[in-house]
Write a protein that holds these residues in place. Structure first.
Motif, short mmCIF file in Angstrom:
data_model
loop_
_atom_site.label_atom_id
_atom_site.label_comp_id
_atom_site.label_asym_id
_atom_site.label_seq_id
_atom_site.Cartn_x
_atom_site.Cartn_y
_atom_site.Cartn_z
N ARG A 216 0.83 -1.21 0.00
CA ARG A 216 0.00 0.00 0.00
C ARG A 216 0.87 1.26 0.00
NH1 ARG A 216 -2.62 3.47 3.74
NH2 ARG A 216 -4.80 3.96 3.21
N LYS A 217 1.92 1.25 0.82
CA LYS A 217 2.82 2.42 0.89
C LYS A 217 3.54 2.65 -0.44
CE LYS A 217 3.77 1.92 5.85
NZ LYS A 217 4.83 1.58 6.85
N ILE A 218 3.99 1.56 -1.06
CA ILE A 218 4.73 1.68 -2.33
C ILE A 218 3.83 2.21 -3.43
CG2 ILE A 218 5.85 0.32 -4.16
CD1 ILE A 218 6.97 -1.49 -1.92
N VAL A 219 2.59 1.74 -3.48
CA VAL A 219 1.66 2.19 -4.51
C VAL A 219 1.33 3.68 -4.33
CG1 VAL A 219 -0.69 1.95 -5.40
CG2 VAL A 219 0.69 -0.08 -4.96
N LEU A 220 1.10 4.10 -3.10
CA LEU A 220 0.85 5.53 -2.85
C LEU A 220 2.06 6.38 -3.22
CD1 LEU A 220 -1.08 5.28 0.54
CD2 LEU A 220 -1.99 6.22 -1.60
N LYS A 221 3.26 5.85 -2.96
CA LYS A 221 4.47 6.59 -3.34
C LYS A 221 4.61 6.68 -4.85
CE LYS A 221 9.47 6.71 -2.53
NZ LYS A 221 10.63 5.99 -1.94
N LEU A 222 4.29 5.58 -5.56
CA LEU A 222 4.34 5.60 -7.02
C LEU A 222 3.40 6.65 -7.57
CD1 LEU A 222 5.29 4.44 -9.74
CD2 LEU A 222 3.48 2.70 -9.54
N TYR A 223 2.20 6.71 -7.01
CA TYR A 223 1.22 7.72 -7.43
C TYR A 223 1.79 9.13 -7.24
CZ TYR A 223 -2.60 11.03 -6.77
OH TYR A 223 -3.39 12.14 -6.81
N GLU A 224 2.45 9.37 -6.11
CA GLU A 224 3.01 10.69 -5.83
C GLU A 224 4.09 11.06 -6.84
OE1 GLU A 224 2.30 13.15 -3.70
OE2 GLU A 224 0.50 12.00 -3.24
N VAL A 225 5.00 10.13 -7.13
CA VAL A 225 6.10 10.46 -8.04
C VAL A 225 5.62 10.56 -9.48
CG1 VAL A 225 7.87 9.51 -6.53
CG2 VAL A 225 6.84 8.05 -8.29
N LYS A 227 3.22 12.25 -10.40
CA LYS A 227 2.87 13.67 -10.58
C LYS A 227 4.11 14.51 -10.89
CE LYS A 227 0.72 13.83 -6.59
NZ LYS A 227 -0.03 14.35 -5.43
N LYS A 228 5.29 13.99 -10.55
CA LYS A 228 6.54 14.74 -10.79
C LYS A 228 7.09 14.50 -12.19
CE LYS A 228 7.90 14.48 -5.90
NZ LYS A 228 8.95 14.00 -4.97
N GLY A 229 6.84 13.31 -12.73
CA GLY A 229 7.36 13.03 -14.06
C GLY A 229 7.72 11.57 -14.22
N SER A 230 7.85 11.12 -15.46
CA SER A 230 8.09 9.71 -15.74
C SER A 230 9.45 9.24 -15.22
CB SER A 230 7.97 9.44 -17.24
OG SER A 230 8.85 10.28 -17.97
N LEU A 231 10.46 10.11 -15.23
CA LEU A 231 11.79 9.71 -14.76
C LEU A 231 11.75 9.33 -13.29
CD1 LEU A 231 14.79 9.34 -15.23
CD2 LEU A 231 15.13 11.78 -14.71
N GLU A 236 11.37 4.98 -9.08
CA GLU A 236 10.57 4.33 -8.03
C GLU A 236 10.31 2.86 -8.38
OE1 GLU A 236 8.14 3.33 -4.85
OE2 GLU A 236 9.70 4.85 -5.11
N LEU A 237 10.06 2.58 -9.65
CA LEU A 237 9.87 1.19 -10.06
C LEU A 237 11.11 0.36 -9.73
CD1 LEU A 237 8.14 1.44 -13.59
CD2 LEU A 237 7.07 0.80 -11.41
N GLN A 238 12.28 0.92 -10.05
CA GLN A 238 13.53 0.19 -9.82
C GLN A 238 13.83 0.03 -8.34
OE1 GLN A 238 15.44 -1.29 -12.03
NE2 GLN A 238 14.39 -0.57 -13.87
N LEU A 326 4.70 5.34 -18.27
CA LEU A 326 4.84 6.37 -19.32
C LEU A 326 3.48 6.85 -19.79
CD1 LEU A 326 7.77 4.83 -21.40
CD2 LEU A 326 7.84 6.93 -20.03
N LYS A 327 2.55 5.93 -19.93
CA LYS A 327 1.20 6.30 -20.41
C LYS A 327 0.44 7.11 -19.34
CE LYS A 327 0.58 2.39 -23.58
NZ LYS A 327 -0.14 1.12 -23.82
N LEU A 328 0.57 6.68 -18.10
CA LEU A 328 -0.12 7.40 -17.01
C LEU A 328 0.42 8.82 -16.85
CD1 LEU A 328 -0.40 4.65 -14.23
CD2 LEU A 328 -2.29 5.66 -15.53
N GLN A 329 1.73 8.95 -16.93
CA GLN A 329 2.33 10.28 -16.74
C GLN A 329 2.13 11.15 -17.97
OE1 GLN A 329 5.08 12.29 -17.81
NE2 GLN A 329 4.50 13.69 -16.15
N GLY A 330 2.28 10.57 -19.14
CA GLY A 330 2.16 11.35 -20.36
C GLY A 330 0.75 11.76 -20.67
N GLY A 331 -0.21 11.00 -20.09
CA GLY A 331 -1.62 11.28 -20.41
C GLY A 331 -2.28 12.30 -19.54
N SER A 332 -1.54 12.90 -18.60
CA SER A 332 -2.16 13.86 -17.69
C SER A 332 -2.72 15.06 -18.46
CB SER A 332 -1.13 14.35 -16.66
OG SER A 332 -0.75 13.30 -15.82
N THR A 333 -3.97 15.33 -18.25
CA THR A 333 -4.60 16.46 -18.89
C THR A 333 -5.11 17.41 -17.81
OG1 THR A 333 -5.33 15.06 -20.70
CG2 THR A 333 -6.41 17.20 -20.48
#
Length: 335
Positions: A216-225, A227-231, A236-238, A326-333
């Motif tokens: 749960r903590k890792i998924v919430l952290k992934l969501y947060e990052v 918002k900062k960008g795909s890099l 975070e994935l690694q 990449l799709k989630l970050q690039g698709g932000s509208t």
């Protein structure tokens, strides 16, 4: 603690009515098929049904006393006329059904009645299913079979036609959440668990599992990052995701946890704030929801669902997650 008819009537009123009536009116079928998703206590209901048939001191003609020798032996799986059959390994083999068939041919040890429960009956091999069919076609008058399945579509039509189907419906989210809260699960986690499983026992296992808490903590952290960008998300994935979500089932659950975040954002946008799966993230999500249009959130949820489908199609998990990020970050509208 054993399941009671009163408890069953609360969660499965239709199934309870059908089964109670068959006992009270002395119209017990030769074969039942209990069908419904995992976690609906179908096996426990079959044991309750068995005790109501064999109990030596029934209460109000339906409730097992839980004190007589028959009730106690059924609870401890030691009654000679009540048999439980489950898969050996991945399937139920023909030999298992043949052994059961031999038991069918005998009269009851202590009475004329005999009862058989076949758990995961959809996992019978073709030969096993055909063997079962033979003695379902010519049932002993005092014999009752209960087949239990989560995959009714996998049951042979010829077997289905010889069973009285009893359907178990998924528990409502509200009912399940109340049950989890009564079981001592935190109000912060109960809504999420109620979305992940319909099984209160599995929910408790997840709640007590440190792996799930960390997931749960890792998924919430992934969501947060994200918002900062795909890099940032790739890092975070690694650093966290690949080390924690290793098995396919774990990855699938991780994707569910991510999906529920975007679902919460959409839920807040449409004013259903009492249905959050992450109630402790409300303040954060209320600020974030303004950054997305409802259409964009729906698109992100579709991307995650697509990733879940690809995962089941044996796509490389690492490549799958990188593409999703990449799709989630690039698709932000932004609105």
């Amino acid at each position: 603690m054993s399941l009671t008819w009163d408890e069953l009537e609360l969660v499965q009123p239709l199934a309870a009515k059908v089964l109670k009536n068959s006992i009270l009116r002395n119209r017990v079928a030769h074969a039942y098929l209990f069908e419904g998703e995992r976690g609906l206590n179908k096996k426990e209901v079959s044991l309750l049904f068995a005790k109501s048939l064999f109990c030596l001191d029934l209460i109000n003609n339906i409730n097992p006393c839980e004190q007589c020798s028959n009730c106690k032996r059924i609870n401890s799986s030691s009654h000679p006329d009540v048999h439980l059959l489950e898969p050996e390994g991945l399937s139920i083999k023909k030999e298992q059904i043949k052994n059961l068939q031999q038991e069918f041919s005998k009269s009851g040890v202590e009475s004329k009645k005999k009862l058989y429960m076949i758990v995961h009956s959809d996992k019978m091999t073709t030969n096993a299913a055909n063997s079962l069919l033979k003695f379902l076609e010519e049932p002993n008058v005092q014999t009752t079979a209960i087949l239990i399945t989560e995959q009714i579509q996998q049951i042979l039509p010829t077997i289905l036609s010889r069973c009285q189907v009893v359907s178990f419906k998924p528990l409502s989210l509200d009912f399940l959440q109340e049950r989890l809260l009564k079981d001592g699960i935190s109000p912060t986690i109960a809504p999420l668990l109620a979305h992940l499983t319909n099984d209160p026992y599995e929910a408790m296992e997840l709640y007590q599992d440190e792996w799930f808490a960390q997931a749960r903590k890792i998924v919430l952290k992934l969501y947060e990052v994200l918002k900062k960008g795909s890099l940032f998300a790739m890092v975070e994935l690694q650093e966290d995701w690949y080390n924690h979500f290793k098995e396919k089932s774990q990855i699938d659950q991780g994707l569910d946890l991510l999906l529920f975040i975007y679902k919460d954002l959409l839920t807040l946008q449409i004013g259903r704030d009492k249905q959050l799966t992450y109630p402790d993230q409300r303040t954060q999500f209320e600020g974030d929801m303004l950054q997305f249009s409802p259409l964009n959130l729906a698109e992100k949820m579709s991307l995650i669902l697509e990733a879940k489908r690809k995962l089941q199609g044996n796509m490389n998990p690492q490549l799958l997650m990188e593409q999703l990020v990449l799709k989630l970050q690039g698709g932000s509208t932004f609105v």
